[in-house]
Design a protein around this motif. Sequence first.
Motif, PDB file in Angstrom:
ATOM      1  N   TYR A  25       1.892  -0.486 -22.941  1.00 20.31           N
ATOM      2  CA  TYR A  25       0.885  -0.421 -24.162  1.00 20.31           C
ATOM      3  C   TYR A  25       0.187   0.891 -24.272  1.00 20.31           C
ATOM      4  O   TYR A  25       0.038   1.141 -25.689  1.00 20.31           O
ATOM      5  CB  TYR A  25      -0.274  -1.214 -23.540  1.00 20.31           C
ATOM      6  CG  TYR A  25      -1.342  -1.619 -24.712  1.00 20.31           C
ATOM      7  CD1 TYR A  25      -1.164  -2.374 -25.923  1.00 20.31           C
ATOM      8  CD2 TYR A  25      -2.470  -0.887 -24.680  1.00 20.31           C
ATOM      9  CE1 TYR A  25      -1.950  -2.405 -26.869  1.00 20.31           C
ATOM     10  CE2 TYR A  25      -3.672  -1.154 -25.503  1.00 20.31           C
ATOM     11  CZ  TYR A  25      -3.201  -1.740 -26.708  1.00 20.31           C
ATOM     12  OH  TYR A  25      -4.246  -1.989 -27.836  1.00 20.31           O
ATOM     13  N   VAL A  26      -0.060   1.655 -23.210  1.00 26.47           N
ATOM     14  CA  VAL A  26      -0.710   3.017 -23.378  1.00 26.47           C
ATOM     15  C   VAL A  26       0.479   3.806 -23.964  1.00 26.47           C
ATOM     16  O   VAL A  26       0.246   4.715 -25.120  1.00 26.47           O
ATOM     17  CB  VAL A  26      -1.201   3.558 -21.972  1.00 26.47           C
ATOM     18  CG1 VAL A  26      -1.374   5.102 -22.166  1.00 26.47           C
ATOM     19  CG2 VAL A  26      -2.277   2.784 -21.445  1.00 26.47           C
ATOM     20  N   GLN A  27       1.845   3.720 -23.455  1.00 27.84           N
ATOM     21  CA  GLN A  27       2.734   4.504 -24.161  1.00 27.84           C
ATOM     22  C   GLN A  27       2.993   4.190 -25.529  1.00 27.84           C
ATOM     23  O   GLN A  27       3.250   5.322 -26.385  1.00 27.84           O
ATOM     24  CB  GLN A  27       3.977   4.133 -23.510  1.00 27.84           C
ATOM     25  CG  GLN A  27       5.596   4.618 -23.923  1.00 27.84           C
ATOM     26  CD  GLN A  27       5.792   6.236 -23.378  1.00 27.84           C
ATOM     27  OE1 GLN A  27       4.701   6.939 -23.206  1.00 27.84           O
ATOM     28  NE2 GLN A  27       7.092   6.348 -23.547  1.00 27.84           N
ATOM     29  N   GLY A  28       2.691   3.216 -26.066  1.00 30.47           N
ATOM     30  CA  GLY A  28       2.893   2.843 -27.422  1.00 30.47           C
ATOM     31  C   GLY A  28       1.615   3.610 -28.358  1.00 30.47           C
ATOM     32  O   GLY A  28       1.907   3.662 -29.399  1.00 30.47           O
ATOM     33  N   GLU A  29       0.682   3.850 -27.731  1.00 32.50           N
ATOM     34  CA  GLU A  29      -0.568   4.277 -28.136  1.00 32.50           C
ATOM     35  C   GLU A  29      -0.944   5.581 -28.246  1.00 32.50           C
ATOM     36  O   GLU A  29      -1.623   6.273 -28.654  1.00 32.50           O
ATOM     37  CB  GLU A  29      -1.884   3.323 -27.839  1.00 32.50           C
ATOM     38  CG  GLU A  29      -1.993   1.924 -28.256  1.00 32.50           C
ATOM     39  CD  GLU A  29      -1.760   1.630 -29.616  1.00 32.50           C
ATOM     40  OE1 GLU A  29      -2.673   2.438 -30.291  1.00 32.50           O
ATOM     41  OE2 GLU A  29      -1.406   0.870 -29.952  1.00 32.50           O
ATOM     42  N   ALA A  31       0.522   9.969 -27.155  1.00 30.92           N
ATOM     43  CA  ALA A  31       1.531  10.786 -27.488  1.00 30.92           C
ATOM     44  C   ALA A  31       2.180  11.469 -26.533  1.00 30.92           C
ATOM     45  O   ALA A  31       3.233  12.130 -26.376  1.00 30.92           O
ATOM     46  CB  ALA A  31       0.738  11.911 -28.263  1.00 30.92           C
ATOM     47  N   VAL A  32       1.546  10.988 -25.163  1.00 26.75           N
ATOM     48  CA  VAL A  32       2.087  11.485 -24.046  1.00 26.75           C
ATOM     49  C   VAL A  32       3.229  10.651 -23.457  1.00 26.75           C
ATOM     50  O   VAL A  32       3.032   9.218 -23.437  1.00 26.75           O
ATOM     51  CB  VAL A  32       0.828  11.432 -23.149  1.00 26.75           C
ATOM     52  CG1 VAL A  32       1.381  12.134 -21.306  1.00 26.75           C
ATOM     53  CG2 VAL A  32      -0.253  12.420 -23.224  1.00 26.75           C
ATOM     54  N   ASP A  33       4.203  11.472 -23.087  1.00 25.37           N
ATOM     55  CA  ASP A  33       5.447  10.443 -22.473  1.00 25.37           C
ATOM     56  C   ASP A  33       5.299  10.058 -21.144  1.00 25.37           C
ATOM     57  O   ASP A  33       5.434  10.887 -20.254  1.00 25.37           O
ATOM     58  CB  ASP A  33       6.686  11.511 -22.715  1.00 25.37           C
ATOM     59  CG  ASP A  33       7.886  10.476 -22.359  1.00 25.37           C
ATOM     60  OD1 ASP A  33       8.092   9.388 -22.108  1.00 25.37           O
ATOM     61  OD2 ASP A  33       9.078  11.272 -22.212  1.00 25.37           O
ATOM     62  N   ILE A  34       5.070   8.874 -20.773  1.00 27.80           N
ATOM     63  CA  ILE A  34       5.045   8.273 -19.346  1.00 27.80           C
ATOM     64  C   ILE A  34       6.078   7.270 -19.047  1.00 27.80           C
ATOM     65  O   ILE A  34       5.982   6.595 -18.224  1.00 27.80           O
ATOM     66  CB  ILE A  34       3.741   7.640 -19.288  1.00 27.80           C
ATOM     67  CG1 ILE A  34       3.434   6.500 -20.340  1.00 27.80           C
ATOM     68  CG2 ILE A  34       2.549   8.723 -19.256  1.00 27.80           C
ATOM     69  CD1 ILE A  34       2.338   5.610 -19.828  1.00 27.80           C
ATOM     70  N   SER A  35       7.210   7.676 -19.854  1.00 26.28           N
ATOM     71  CA  SER A  35       8.400   6.523 -19.556  1.00 26.28           C
ATOM     72  C   SER A  35       9.050   6.964 -18.154  1.00 26.28           C
ATOM     73  O   SER A  35       9.291   5.675 -17.391  1.00 26.28           O
ATOM     74  CB  SER A  35       9.450   6.703 -20.436  1.00 26.28           C
ATOM     75  OG  SER A  35       9.813   8.179 -20.389  1.00 26.28           O
ATOM     76  N   GLU A  36       8.952   7.820 -17.739  1.00 31.39           N
ATOM     77  CA  GLU A  36       9.386   8.299 -16.290  1.00 31.39           C
ATOM     78  C   GLU A  36       8.600   7.450 -15.149  1.00 31.39           C
ATOM     79  O   GLU A  36       9.215   6.474 -14.331  1.00 31.39           O
ATOM     80  CB  GLU A  36       9.499   9.601 -15.807  1.00 31.39           C
ATOM     81  CG  GLU A  36      10.086   9.933 -14.705  1.00 31.39           C
ATOM     82  CD  GLU A  36      10.482  11.528 -14.253  1.00 31.39           C
ATOM     83  OE1 GLU A  36      10.520  11.802 -13.158  1.00 31.39           O
ATOM     84  OE2 GLU A  36      10.132  12.282 -15.173  1.00 31.39           O
ATOM     85  N   GLU A  37       7.358   7.309 -15.281  1.00 30.94           N
ATOM     86  CA  GLU A  37       6.300   6.782 -14.359  1.00 30.94           C
ATOM     87  C   GLU A  37       6.673   5.118 -14.516  1.00 30.94           C
ATOM     88  O   GLU A  37       6.755   4.602 -13.466  1.00 30.94           O
ATOM     89  CB  GLU A  37       4.879   6.980 -14.931  1.00 30.94           C
ATOM     90  CG  GLU A  37       3.876   6.408 -13.972  1.00 30.94           C
ATOM     91  CD  GLU A  37       2.623   6.868 -14.001  1.00 30.94           C
ATOM     92  OE1 GLU A  37       1.495   6.114 -13.409  1.00 30.94           O
ATOM     93  OE2 GLU A  37       2.370   7.718 -14.592  1.00 30.94           O
ATOM     94  N   ILE A  38       6.865   4.816 -15.809  1.00 38.67           N
ATOM     95  CA  ILE A  38       7.094   3.558 -16.156  1.00 38.67           C
ATOM     96  C   ILE A  38       8.426   2.954 -15.443  1.00 38.67           C
ATOM     97  O   ILE A  38       8.510   1.861 -14.555  1.00 38.67           O
ATOM     98  CB  ILE A  38       7.147   3.026 -17.503  1.00 38.67           C
ATOM     99  CG1 ILE A  38       5.824   3.207 -18.187  1.00 38.67           C
ATOM    100  CG2 ILE A  38       7.781   1.641 -17.775  1.00 38.67           C
ATOM    101  CD1 ILE A  38       5.954   3.022 -19.676  1.00 38.67           C
ATOM    102  N   ASP A  39       9.439   3.722 -15.331  1.00 40.74           N
ATOM    103  CA  ASP A  39      10.720   3.448 -14.812  1.00 40.74           C
ATOM    104  C   ASP A  39      10.773   3.338 -13.444  1.00 40.74           C
ATOM    105  O   ASP A  39      11.388   2.434 -12.900  1.00 40.74           O
ATOM    106  CB  ASP A  39      11.811   4.457 -15.306  1.00 40.74           C
ATOM    107  CG  ASP A  39      12.352   4.403 -16.843  1.00 40.74           C
ATOM    108  OD1 ASP A  39      12.212   3.402 -17.401  1.00 40.74           O
ATOM    109  OD2 ASP A  39      12.675   5.388 -17.194  1.00 40.74           O
ATOM    110  N   ASN A  40       9.959   4.279 -12.773  1.00 39.57           N
ATOM    111  CA  ASN A  40       9.921   4.299 -11.320  1.00 39.57           C
ATOM    112  C   ASN A  40       9.083   3.180 -10.972  1.00 39.57           C
ATOM    113  O   ASN A  40       9.418   2.408  -9.598  1.00 39.57           O
ATOM    114  CB  ASN A  40       8.868   5.575 -10.896  1.00 39.57           C
ATOM    115  CG  ASN A  40       9.605   6.805 -10.995  1.00 39.57           C
ATOM    116  OD1 ASN A  40      10.895   6.765 -11.128  1.00 39.57           O
ATOM    117  ND2 ASN A  40       8.737   8.060 -11.256  1.00 39.57           N
TER     118      ASN A  40
END
Length: 326
Positions: A25-29, A31-40
């Motif tokens: 949800y935060v990722q969608g809102e 500008a910071v890319d946290i996709s790596e943390e989500i994948d982990n």
Amino acid sequence: MGKRVFLDFEQPIAELEGKIDELRYVQGESAVDISEEIDNLAKKSQQLTKDIYSQLSPWQITKIARHTERPYTMDYVNEIFTDFVEMHGDRHFADDQSIVGGLARFNGHACIVLGHQKGRDVKERSLRNFGMSRPEGYRKALRLMKTAEKFKLPVFTLVDTPGAFPGIDAEERGQSEAIGRNIYEMAQLEVPIISTIIGEGGSGGALAIAVADQVLMMQYSVYSVISPEGCAGILWKTSDRAQDAAEAMGITAHRLKALGLIDKIVSEPVGGAHRDHKQAAAFLKRALTDAYRQVADLKVKELLDKRYEKLQGFGKFTDTKADAKA
């Protein structure tokens, strides 16, 4: 399927997946890319699920077998079979909707498929009677199987019931006779029968459509003469000891396979079939294909002889006193 339902022992997984949903949800809102943390975190959740599911108790497996999001008969029919045409009624009393079945095609071959159907919501559960069949349900199943025999079609059955309905009306219409008749007729049905326990396999209510040449069991399903709660109620006068009863009864797929009461265990997706219906159906289709291949070309006499041997092999025991004297 809406918000996922987690069982009590799955709470660590629920907490981790809650964090993943928050980050998405935060990722969608943001500008910071946290996709790596989500994948982990997703990998951590997958590993945690594997760890928890690698050491389940029989009682925990019972809870999974009863999971409200678990695939039911029609979910598997829609994924595995084609050209399904439902047939209704027993031609004697009524159409029991706790059992569904009809003509279909399996890998292009005409067949009959039938099974117990539970409901997803309150309205459907009431309509389906929670998968607990009355005599007319078993007579409908027998009518379908006799149709299969007439046209030389294989029969696929999917078992998922707490047990036959114990109401007075069911007893008045011959519940025990209907179950006994099905067992008798299936033992000598002159076409291949392949049965799969997809959730709960409860007592005679399950056995009435589970006498087969090949009996399969989904990895996290259960199969027993009585529910753990019922067993605990008889032995200890309280259902609070259902967990102890489940442990003692040997109701899980691996235990029943070791006893020779089923032929094959069908793997489920990580975290159970309720997490991925399509993958669960793909695993089951592969297992059904293999099971059908083993019986498809047998002559009728050979098929019936093998089925008889299989049934006669249940309940073998060794007389230790006689062995000691010898």
